[in-house]
Design an enzyme around this catalytic site. Structure first.
Site, PDB file in Angstrom:
ATOM      1  N   CYS A 161      -0.135   3.875   2.542  1.00  0.00           N
ATOM      2  CA  CYS A 161       0.213   3.494   3.915  1.00  0.00           C
ATOM      3  C   CYS A 161       1.615   3.992   4.255  1.00  0.00           C
ATOM      4  O   CYS A 161       1.874   4.466   5.363  1.00  0.00           O
ATOM      5  CB  CYS A 161       0.155   1.981   4.091  1.00  0.00           C
ATOM      6  N   CYS A 178       0.842  -1.207   0.000  1.00  0.00           N
ATOM      7  CA  CYS A 178       0.000   0.000   0.000  1.00  0.00           C
ATOM      8  C   CYS A 178       0.876   1.255   0.000  1.00  0.00           C
ATOM      9  O   CYS A 178       1.527   1.565   1.005  1.00  0.00           O
ATOM     10  CB  CYS A 178      -0.923  -0.035   1.226  1.00  0.00           C
TER      11      CYS A 178
END
Length: 554
Positions: A476, A473
């Site tokens: 993230c 991700c």
């Protein structure tokens, strides 16, 4: 039949009258009240009474019944004589912002609490329910106090606005998402496709032809987002997450390596001659169909593998599809959003004829530059599954190799660039071997199951932030390296119990945790206070430090 019912009623009355069993009103003392931010259902059970966890349901009735049981924080049940049950006093809070995220704004609704229990003396009671039906005055007051989070607001937009306004709004969302890291990796991919196609033709790329190639790529990307989104909304299966496993990532990285060496001139990637002969029969332009198919496949796969970003508009559309089953409107919204995301890519195609170098020596250099870019994308992809120091070492080797080539074959400008690349490679080497574990970082507690999360929520005396995270991700890592490094953010989060849930492997427990919050992938931040979720603070997608602080200080 009538006589049998009368007999049963008589026997039941006889048993209750002789105090062998409690009346339902005494066995289950229930109360439903409207609080400032939630509807509270409480049930006080006699010490001989219990209710089954599997038959405990909370529904929102708004034309159809929506089961929200798994989205609520309910006390963990216990085992009793082989059954999973609740005993004693049970309280369930249903936040108003959760209710309003499920219904059409201003419409009537009911909150229904269903349960079924037994006495340990040997009697099971019929299924029962309690209902909360707000009055219009009370409902208006509550609506003024409720602040929906960004995702729920977008979901509400899908329910309330006209189809035209919805599509226009989602196209605007796509334009904004085009400025995020989700779309950046696709820019060099498409650029390399155009460069490679120019080499095959041996002629300058016209603006219309460049736009056509870009449009094929963008349409394929949009179709991929739409299909993946509709399936995720209907079935809760996140296709993008499923494709972020080691085998798929390595395979796709090797494709980019193969493209890179093709651009370096070691070989030419083309369809088998027998295939090309068949295609030429239905095409005026040699290889046209093969090119279109290849570009479309690359666009489709790029959307699923290269840029798996979950942002509020995407999450809002998926929640809407899941709640209403309206795959047509939800899918259309996702499609036009993807077209908006593809605007920069279309711009690259339009500018190809004007800015791409004319055939000649420059074209060879441009091809080699994009070959290096393809290798960089391959390294960036495997960063999701290998330690960061390996990624840094690979980038250092790529920079050093490029510097060596330019020093040996480049002109004066190329030699200057090679010196810059040597410095860059040294910086990558330094990053690979520098230990930053002593740096100032937030301390997260890792959990892997719903049960562990419930225990933390139940026992914490401080507010809680739950961070859904994955190695693949990109957003993230933005949170980790930018937002969570901000001094003001760190100071504010020092007041919280910090929980991190790693959903990289997309395991059964990972899916259960995401399903609990109706999530479709990371990043997502969930906030708790006094045992209940503060849904208005929920964040989907990346937020810079100033926006993050503004939300958590609500």
């Amino acid at each position: 039949m009538r006589k049998i019912l009368v007999l049963l009623m008589f026997l039941t009355s006889f048993l209750f009258a002789n105090n062998q069993f409690l009346n339902p009103e005494d066995a289950f003392k229930t109360n439903v009240i409207s609080k400032e931010s939630s509807v509270e259902f409480s049930i006080e059970m006699d010490k001989t009474i219990y209710i089954y966890d599997e038959f405990l349901r909370v529904l929102i009735s708004n034309g159809k019944d929506i089961d929200i049981t798994k989205e609520l924080d309910i006390r963990k049940p216990v085992e009793f004589h082989g059954f999973i049950v609740h005993q004693g006093i049970l309280k369930i809070n249903v936040p108003y912002d959760l209710i309003y995220s499920k219904i059409t704004k201003g419409s009537n609704y009911k909150v229904i609490f269903e349960y079924q229990g037994c006495s340990d003396k040997g009697l099971c009671y019929s299924p029962m329910s309690d209902t909360f039906s707000p009055t219009s005055v009370k409902d208006d007051v509550v609506e003024e106090k409720i602040t929906l989070n960004e995702t729920d607001t977008i979901t509400q937009t899908l329910k309330d606005d006209s189809a035209f306004m919805i599509l226009l709004t989602f196209f605007g969302f796509g334009l904004l998402l085009a400025l995020t890291p989700c779309i950046f990796p696709m820019i060099p991919i498409l650029s390399s496709i155009i460069v490679q196609h120019s080499n095959k033709d041996g002629t300058p790329m016209s603006a219309s032809k460049g736009f056509g190639l870009s449009l094929i790529y963008v349409l394929a990307m949009s179709i991929a987002y739409t299909i993946a989104g509709v399936l995720a909304g209907l079935f809760g299966a996140n296709i993008q997450s499923m494709l972020q496993n080691s085998f798929v990532i390595v395979s796709f990285a090797l494709i980019f390596v193969a493209l890179a060496f093709s651009m370096f001139g070691y070989y030419e990637l083309a369809l088998p001659s027998s295939w090309q002969t068949k295609l030429n029969k239905t095409s005026d332009e040699s290889g046209k169909n093969g090119s279109i198919m290849g570009i479309a496949i690359m666009g489709f796969l790029s959307a699923l593998i290269v840029g798996p970003c979950v942002a509020p508009p995407l999450a809002g559309a998926l929640v809407y599809i899941g709640q209403t089953g309206d795959a047509l409107l939800g899918g259309s919204a996702l499609f036009v959003m993807s077209l908006g995301m593809g605007v920069p890519l279309l711009a690259i195609g339009i500018g190809a004829g004007k800015y791409m170098p004319k055939p000649g020596g420059w074209m060879m250099l441009v091809s080699k530059v994009f070959g290096v870019v393809m290798l960089a994308i391959a390294i960036w992809m495997i960063d999701r599954i290998v330690p960061s120091y390996i990624t840094m070492l690979l980038f250092a080797l790529l920079s050093m190799g490029s510097a060596y080539y330019l020093m040996k074959n480049g002109n004066f400008f190329g030699k200057l660039v090679s010196l810059v690349l040597v410095v860059v490679s040294i910086l990558f080497l330094k990053l690979a071997f520098v230990d930053d574990t002593n740096g100032k970082n937030l301390k997260f507690q890792y959990i892997t199951t719903v049960q562990q999360l419930n225990e933390v929520v139940k026992n914490s005396d401080t507010p809680i932030m739950v961070d859904f995270w994955a190695t693949w991700c990109v957003s993230c890592k933005e949170f980790d390296n930018i937002t969570f490094k901000n001094e003001l953010v760190m100071e504010e989060l020092s007041k919280y119990t910090l929980i991190k849930i790693d959903v990289t492997k997309n395991t059964k427990d990972d899916k259960e945790l995401m399903k609990k919050f109706n999530l479709f992938g990371p990043p997502a931040m969930i906030f708790y206070k006094n045992g209940a979720e503060e849904r208005a603070k929920r964040m989907i997608g990346y937020k810079p430090a100033n926006e993050f602080l503004e939300i958590i200080k609500k």
